[in-house]
Motif scaffolding. Structure first.
Motif, PDB file in Angstrom:
ATOM      1  N   LYS A   1      25.713  15.623  22.948  1.00  0.00           N
ATOM      2  CA  LYS A   1      27.164  15.072  22.556  1.00  0.00           C
ATOM      3  C   LYS A   1      27.403  13.495  22.676  1.00  0.00           C
ATOM      4  CE  LYS A   1      29.616  19.439  22.900  1.00  0.00           C
ATOM      5  NZ  LYS A   1      30.854  20.102  23.577  1.00  0.00           N
ATOM      6  N   ARG A   2      27.129  13.018  23.749  1.00  0.00           N
ATOM      7  CA  ARG A   2      27.044  11.694  24.150  1.00  0.00           C
ATOM      8  C   ARG A   2      26.023  10.781  23.081  1.00  0.00           C
ATOM      9  NH1 ARG A   2      26.483  12.943  30.310  1.00  0.00           N
ATOM     10  NH2 ARG A   2      28.867  13.323  30.874  1.00  0.00           N
ATOM     11  N   LEU A   3      25.027  11.504  22.922  1.00  0.00           N
ATOM     12  CA  LEU A   3      24.031  10.583  22.000  1.00  0.00           C
ATOM     13  C   LEU A   3      24.627  10.547  20.564  1.00  0.00           C
ATOM     14  CD1 LEU A   3      20.552  11.699  23.432  1.00  0.00           C
ATOM     15  CD2 LEU A   3      21.774   9.163  23.317  1.00  0.00           C
ATOM     16  N   PHE A   4      25.139  11.628  20.357  1.00  0.00           N
ATOM     17  CA  PHE A   4      25.819  11.629  18.923  1.00  0.00           C
ATOM     18  C   PHE A   4      26.866  10.736  18.393  1.00  0.00           C
ATOM     19  CE2 PHE A   4      28.700  13.492  15.929  1.00  0.00           C
ATOM     20  CZ  PHE A   4      28.113  13.391  14.644  1.00  0.00           C
TER      21      PHE A   4
ATOM     22  N   PRO B   1      16.759   7.419  21.128  1.00  0.00           N
ATOM     23  CA  PRO B   1      17.222   8.680  21.838  1.00  0.00           C
ATOM     24  C   PRO B   1      17.892   9.712  21.230  1.00  0.00           C
ATOM     25  CG  PRO B   1      18.422   6.791  22.579  1.00  0.00           C
ATOM     26  CD  PRO B   1      17.196   6.197  21.701  1.00  0.00           C
ATOM     27  N   TYR B   2      18.769   9.177  20.240  1.00  0.00           N
ATOM     28  CA  TYR B   2      19.447  10.250  19.451  1.00  0.00           C
ATOM     29  C   TYR B   2      18.495  11.185  18.670  1.00  0.00           C
ATOM     30  CZ  TYR B   2      22.284  12.696  15.747  1.00  0.00           C
ATOM     31  OH  TYR B   2      22.719  13.554  15.268  1.00  0.00           O
ATOM     32  N   THR B   3      17.336  10.535  18.025  1.00  0.00           N
ATOM     33  CA  THR B   3      16.260  11.265  17.320  1.00  0.00           C
ATOM     34  C   THR B   3      15.487  12.288  18.142  1.00  0.00           C
ATOM     35  OG1 THR B   3      16.044   9.283  15.865  1.00  0.00           O
ATOM     36  CG2 THR B   3      14.212  11.091  15.937  1.00  0.00           C
ATOM     37  N   LEU B   4      15.324  11.807  19.446  1.00  0.00           N
ATOM     38  CA  LEU B   4      14.885  12.752  20.506  1.00  0.00           C
ATOM     39  C   LEU B   4      15.512  14.122  20.454  1.00  0.00           C
ATOM     40  CD1 LEU B   4      13.290  10.446  23.213  1.00  0.00           C
ATOM     41  CD2 LEU B   4      12.258  11.344  21.094  1.00  0.00           C
ATOM     42  N   ALA B   5      16.826  13.720  20.683  1.00  0.00           N
ATOM     43  CA  ALA B   5      17.843  15.002  20.568  1.00  0.00           C
ATOM     44  C   ALA B   5      17.806  15.736  19.457  1.00  0.00           C
ATOM     45  CB  ALA B   5      19.162  14.379  20.898  1.00  0.00           C
ATOM     46  N   GLN B   6      17.702  15.251  18.276  1.00  0.00           N
ATOM     47  CA  GLN B   6      17.501  16.095  17.009  1.00  0.00           C
ATOM     48  C   GLN B   6      16.203  16.951  16.891  1.00  0.00           C
ATOM     49  OE1 GLN B   6      18.233  12.775  14.139  1.00  0.00           O
ATOM     50  NE2 GLN B   6      19.597  14.047  13.376  1.00  0.00           N
ATOM     51  N   THR B   7      15.141  16.217  17.442  1.00  0.00           N
ATOM     52  CA  THR B   7      13.853  17.031  17.516  1.00  0.00           C
ATOM     53  C   THR B   7      13.623  17.884  18.574  1.00  0.00           C
ATOM     54  OG1 THR B   7      12.998  15.005  18.504  1.00  0.00           O
ATOM     55  CG2 THR B   7      12.761  15.019  16.249  1.00  0.00           C
ATOM     56  N   LYS B   8      14.587  18.100  19.142  1.00  0.00           N
ATOM     57  CA  LYS B   8      14.849  19.026  20.434  1.00  0.00           C
ATOM     58  C   LYS B   8      13.897  18.812  21.723  1.00  0.00           C
ATOM     59  CE  LYS B   8      15.116  22.821  16.954  1.00  0.00           C
ATOM     60  NZ  LYS B   8      14.432  24.339  16.499  1.00  0.00           N
ATOM     61  N   LEU B   9      13.669  17.365  22.026  1.00  0.00           N
ATOM     62  CA  LEU B   9      13.008  17.154  22.914  1.00  0.00           C
ATOM     63  C   LEU B   9      13.971  16.717  24.137  1.00  0.00           C
ATOM     64  CD1 LEU B   9      10.333  14.477  21.640  1.00  0.00           C
ATOM     65  CD2 LEU B   9       9.978  16.808  22.625  1.00  0.00           C
ATOM     66  N   ILE B  10      15.407  16.710  23.789  1.00  0.00           N
ATOM     67  CA  ILE B  10      16.375  16.761  24.735  1.00  0.00           C
ATOM     68  C   ILE B  10      17.263  17.954  24.327  1.00  0.00           C
ATOM     69  CG2 ILE B  10      18.698  15.230  25.330  1.00  0.00           C
ATOM     70  CD1 ILE B  10      17.340  12.579  24.770  1.00  0.00           C
ATOM     71  N   THR B  11      17.556  18.669  25.150  1.00  0.00           N
ATOM     72  CA  THR B  11      17.965  20.098  25.029  1.00  0.00           C
ATOM     73  C   THR B  11      19.605  20.080  25.747  1.00  0.00           C
ATOM     74  OG1 THR B  11      16.797  21.046  26.941  1.00  0.00           O
ATOM     75  CG2 THR B  11      15.992  21.119  24.756  1.00  0.00           C
ATOM     76  N   ASP B  12      19.783  19.237  26.726  1.00  0.00           N
ATOM     77  CA  ASP B  12      21.312  19.148  27.445  1.00  0.00           C
ATOM     78  C   ASP B  12      22.161  19.019  26.309  1.00  0.00           C
ATOM     79  OD1 ASP B  12      22.912  19.406  29.910  1.00  0.00           O
ATOM     80  OD2 ASP B  12      23.349  17.409  29.193  1.00  0.00           O
ATOM     81  N   CYS B  13      23.320  20.074  26.342  1.00  0.00           N
ATOM     82  CA  CYS B  13      24.328  19.884  25.114  1.00  0.00           C
ATOM     83  C   CYS B  13      25.082  18.536  25.470  1.00  0.00           C
ATOM     84  CB  CYS B  13      25.138  21.253  25.262  1.00  0.00           C
ATOM     85  SG  CYS B  13      26.436  21.170  23.821  1.00  0.00           S
TER      86      CYS B  13
ATOM     87  N   CYS C   1      25.235  24.557  20.365  1.00  0.00           N
ATOM     88  CA  CYS C   1      25.801  23.154  20.933  1.00  0.00           C
ATOM     89  C   CYS C   1      26.355  22.600  19.643  1.00  0.00           C
ATOM     90  CB  CYS C   1      24.734  22.617  21.591  1.00  0.00           C
ATOM     91  SG  CYS C   1      25.241  20.830  22.396  1.00  0.00           S
ATOM     92  N   ILE C   2      27.766  22.380  19.706  1.00  0.00           N
ATOM     93  CA  ILE C   2      28.191  21.399  18.408  1.00  0.00           C
ATOM     94  C   ILE C   2      28.792  20.062  19.033  1.00  0.00           C
ATOM     95  CG2 ILE C   2      30.660  21.481  17.115  1.00  0.00           C
ATOM     96  CD1 ILE C   2      30.654  24.655  17.448  1.00  0.00           C
ATOM     97  N   VAL C   3      28.212  19.244  18.343  1.00  0.00           N
ATOM     98  CA  VAL C   3      28.451  17.780  18.820  1.00  0.00           C
ATOM     99  C   VAL C   3      29.319  17.059  17.792  1.00  0.00           C
ATOM    100  CG1 VAL C   3      25.935  17.838  19.823  1.00  0.00           C
ATOM    101  CG2 VAL C   3      26.125  17.148  17.328  1.00  0.00           C
ATOM    102  N   ASN C   4      29.348  17.558  16.557  1.00  0.00           N
ATOM    103  CA  ASN C   4      30.103  16.645  15.498  1.00  0.00           C
ATOM    104  C   ASN C   4      31.688  17.407  15.402  1.00  0.00           C
ATOM    105  OD1 ASN C   4      29.179  18.958  14.381  1.00  0.00           O
ATOM    106  ND2 ASN C   4      28.826  18.190  12.458  1.00  0.00           N
TER     107      ASN C   4
END
Length: 344
Positions: free
Chosen positions: A273-276, A257-269, A18-21
């Motif tokens: 991307k939206r959070l990033f 919420p973005y930190t939760l995505a970084q720590t793999k608690l949010i997995t949907d790609c 999953c490429i977000v950047n």
């Protein structure tokens, strides 16, 4: 071309990373503009504070100087982020950004949050001449408080530079979280929540000082002299508070919420991307304070303002007015102080 899926040695398909950047072009352009616009202002600010003979004789000046130091740290780290986001940085420099310069950016941001809150509080206390407020405005206390802020931020942030990282394959779009081991991710999450707590405390101090400044303004309507002083203080407090809210509140709305995505608690790609993109957009607002801070130095520090006006005569000859403003800030008439204490 990279296939959508690869086969592992066991024949099971591997998920596409999953490429977000990969959409950083517009952000990079704005970062370059911020860097170009803010660099001259901050360099002139350094020169003015060095040349101001009385720049370190007040608590507000101590906080302004520390805010300038935070801005300089951010200016030093910003080119590394720009090069990484542009995709022109070599691999080692990209890793260096993730390990060092990115952490420096966040040290600078939270130092700016703390010192802006101190400036707002100190600005209110200047007109509230109680014995307690005068003690809080001692230069020694301001220096001690500034030292505590820097030590606290270094204690929280530096482990992010020192904790182990993974060896990953070189790639065009490097996500810094992909370099982190599990322990590093956990410390990163703890860092975010500790810094959020710092932000909430600073925001509470800003809100209380702003409210009291407005309350004092309303109570001073019957006395023309107190009204003029209270209006000046309320205007300066409100201006800095608005800059604080504009720069830092949106970022903290999306930071957790973005930190939760970084720590793999949010997995949907798609969610990642939206959070990033939300995090980068609001981080851009936070970095924008580099352009506004020289204006804060100019309007809140009379010796600084006097030095700048000597450097740029086109601003007009305001030496007499600056001297009056500086004298007014230092004067503490007993009768007026008693009235102001009652108003506070």
């Amino acid at each position: 071309m990279t296939p959508a899926t690869n086969l592992s040695t066991g024949g099971a398909p591997e998920e596409k990373p999953c490429i977000v950047n990969d959409q950083m072009g517009p952000f990079t352009v704005v970062y370059i503009l911020i860097f170009i616009i803010s660099l001259p202002g901050n360099l002139v600010s350094v020169w003015a504070f060095i040349r101001s003979p009385r720049a370190k004789q007040k608590s507000a000046s101590i906080y302004l100087i520390n805010l300038l130091v935070a801005d300089l740290l951010l200016l030093l780290a910003l080119p590394f982020k720009i090069m990484k986001d542009l995709g022109v940085a070599p691999w080692n420099l990209m890793v260096f950004h993730c390990q060092a310069s990115a952490v420096t950016i966040y040290i600078s941001l939270y130092a700016s949050i703390a010192f802006l809150a101190f400036i707002i509080t100190d600005r209110y206390l200047q007109e509230c001449h109680t014995v307690r407020s005068l003690r809080l405005q001692e230069v020694g206390f301001a220096r001690l408080l500034s030292l505590v802020v820097w030590l606290l931020l270094l204690l929280i942030m530096v482990p992010n530079m020192a904790l182990p990282i993974k060896q990953v394959t070189e790639q065009t779009y490097l996500s810094c979280s992909s370099l982190k081991e599990d322990i590093s991710l956990h410390w990163h999450a703890l860092t975010v929540f500790l810094c959020t707590a710092l932000f909430l405390n600073a925001s509470a101090a800003t809100l209380i000082s702003s409210t009291l400044a407005v309350k004092k303004l309303l109570r001073s309507r019957s006395d023309p002299k107190l009204w003029a002083n209270a209006r000046r203080v309320a205007a300066s407090v409100a201006a800095v508070a608005l800059a604080y809210v504009f720069s830092f509140v949106p970022y903290h709305v999306v930071r957790t919420p973005y930190t939760l995505a970084q720590t793999k608690l949010i997995t949907d790609c798609e969610t990642k991307k939206r959070l990033f993109l939300g995090k980068e957009s609001t981080l851009l607002l936070s970095v924008l304070h580099l352009c506004f801070d020289p204006l804060i130095f100019f309007y809140l520090n009379a010796p600084f303002r006097h030095t700048i006006r000597k450097l740029f005569p086109c601003l007009g000859n305001h030496a007499i007015r600056d001297a009056k403003e500086e004298a007014a800030e230092e004067m503490m008439q007993p009768a007026t102080s008693a009235q102001q204490e009652a108003a506070c």
